[in-house]
Design a protein around this motif. Structure first.
Motif, PDB file in Angstrom:
ATOM      1  N   ALA A  71      -1.468  90.685  15.065  1.00  0.00           N
ATOM      2  CA  ALA A  71      -0.682  89.821  15.943  1.00  0.00           C
ATOM      3  C   ALA A  71       0.064  88.909  15.242  1.00  0.00           C
ATOM      4  N   ALA A  72      -0.575  88.331  14.142  1.00  0.00           N
ATOM      5  CA  ALA A  72       0.158  87.509  13.175  1.00  0.00           C
ATOM      6  C   ALA A  72       1.358  88.248  12.692  1.00  0.00           C
ATOM      7  N   GLY A  75       4.015  88.245  15.221  1.00  0.00           N
ATOM      8  CA  GLY A  75       4.683  86.910  15.365  1.00  0.00           C
ATOM      9  C   GLY A  75       5.683  86.663  14.288  1.00  0.00           C
ATOM     10  N   THR A 188       7.424  84.041  20.884  1.00  0.00           N
ATOM     11  CA  THR A 188       6.584  84.072  19.592  1.00  0.00           C
ATOM     12  C   THR A 188       5.220  84.346  20.119  1.00  0.00           C
ATOM     13  N   LEU A 189       4.696  83.833  20.921  1.00  0.00           N
ATOM     14  CA  LEU A 189       3.608  84.213  21.564  1.00  0.00           C
ATOM     15  C   LEU A 189       3.278  85.721  22.224  1.00  0.00           C
ATOM     16  N   TRP A 191       5.175  88.009  21.438  1.00  0.00           N
ATOM     17  CA  TRP A 191       5.213  88.780  20.279  1.00  0.00           C
ATOM     18  C   TRP A 191       3.767  89.225  19.765  1.00  0.00           C
ATOM     19  N   CYS A 192       2.980  88.024  19.708  1.00  0.00           N
ATOM     20  CA  CYS A 192       1.785  88.033  18.894  1.00  0.00           C
ATOM     21  C   CYS A 192       0.654  88.958  19.992  1.00  0.00           C
ATOM     22  N   ALA A 196      -1.277  92.460  19.498  1.00  0.00           N
ATOM     23  CA  ALA A 196      -2.588  92.466  19.655  1.00  0.00           C
ATOM     24  C   ALA A 196      -2.987  93.844  20.210  1.00  0.00           C
TER      25      ALA A 196
END
Length: 296
Positions: A71-72, A75, A188-189, A191-192, A196
């Motif tokens: 996930a990071a 992001g 961005t969230l 994409w995270c 995940a």
């Protein structure tokens, strides 16, 4: 009859995993209108991290860390690369994701080599008999886990401020920005969350009856791309329906390969794309897609 039931159940299990991947495609597209072709390499990254960490952390710990790390990483792709490009140039952003996929996939392929990596999942090769049907425990787990995760994601869309903001941005980004929605944070969230979901899907794509995680596992994610297109790229329910349709169709093509021999030995590998083309000929916007109205 039992063969048909086995095939359909395996197809539903496969479709449920495809749904996790397809949902990631749709979330990113809704947030930024970008086709994320780096999704397969993110999936492979999550599976690789789970494989190399499970001996030290156990399966649950390795999976949790792999999901967070993937996930990071997803992001960071948005923050460090995509934000530097004009957000209205969706075609340029899509090309950037292709470049990211090549770089990340090349590095992971070098690390994995010709090995088959086990992820240490608790199901192993165990099977359960349900009446006339014999199904792998990993398949049952994939259906249950995918159902719970997808339901949670849908609840996030419906009941959280982030979900409301995402839906507003998908409808009209300019109006959403004028209403104070921070589009960059929403993107961005998204994409995270997609990263995940990809890491979680890797576990079930590498579990029994698959031999394990290999360097080509990330390419399986591309089979979820037709599912997202099939349902309509901006429709999460469409991604779910398209994934189940693709999974069942692929399982049927593999299960009845001898009867379909006239279509070629590898027909099961191309059937997701064949189904996508056939449906789009009838509904160009996808099963759940809608035509955009333009006022002139």
């Amino acid at each position: 009859m039992s063969t048909a039931l086995d095939t359909v159940l395996n197809g539903l299990a496969l479709g449920s995993v495809y749904a996790l991947v397809a949902l990631g495609f749709v979330i990113i597209f809704k947030a930024s209108a970008v086709m994320n072709f780096a999704h397969g390499s993110l999936l492979l990254l999550g599976g690789y991290l789970t494989a190399v960490l499970h001996d030290r952390l156990g399966f649950a710990g390795a999976l949790a860390l792999a999901v967070l790390a993937t996930a990071a990483a997803a992001g960071l792709i948005d923050v460090l690369l995509l934000r530097r490009v004009d957000p209205t140039a969706a075609h340029v952003l899509t090309i950037v994701t292709i470049g990211v996929d090549i770089l990340l996939m090349t590095d992971l392929t070098r690390r994995i080599g010709g090995d088959l990596l086990t992820l240490g999942d608790p199901w192993g090769s165990a099977v359960t008999r349900l009446g006339p049907v014999t199904v792998a425990d990993s398949r049952i787990a994939s259906i249950l886990v995918s159902t719970a995760v997808i339901a949670a994601v849908f609840a996030v869309f419906r009941f959280t401020p982030w979900g409301l903001s995402l839906r507003a941005a998908a409808e009209d980004q300019e109006a959403a920005a004028l209403m104070g929605i921070r589009l960059a944070r929403i993107r961005t969230l998204a994409w995270c969350l997609a990263g995940a979901l990809a890491a979680l899907a890797a576990v079930f794509l590498a579990a029994f009856p698959a031999p394990g995680l290999e360097r080509t596992t990330g390419q399986i994610a591309l089979k979820a791309f037709p599912a997202a297109i099939l349902g309509g790229m901006a429709s999460p329910p469409g991604a779910l329906a398209g994934s189940l349709l693709i999974g069942v169709t692929e399982a049927l093509a593999a299960g009845y390969q001898s009867e379909l021999s006239a279509l070629g030995a590898g027909f099961g590998d191309v059937v997701p794309y064949a189904v996508m083309v056939l449906v789009l000929l009838v509904r160009p916007a996808g099963l759940f897609g809608t035509k955009e109205a333009a006022r002139v």
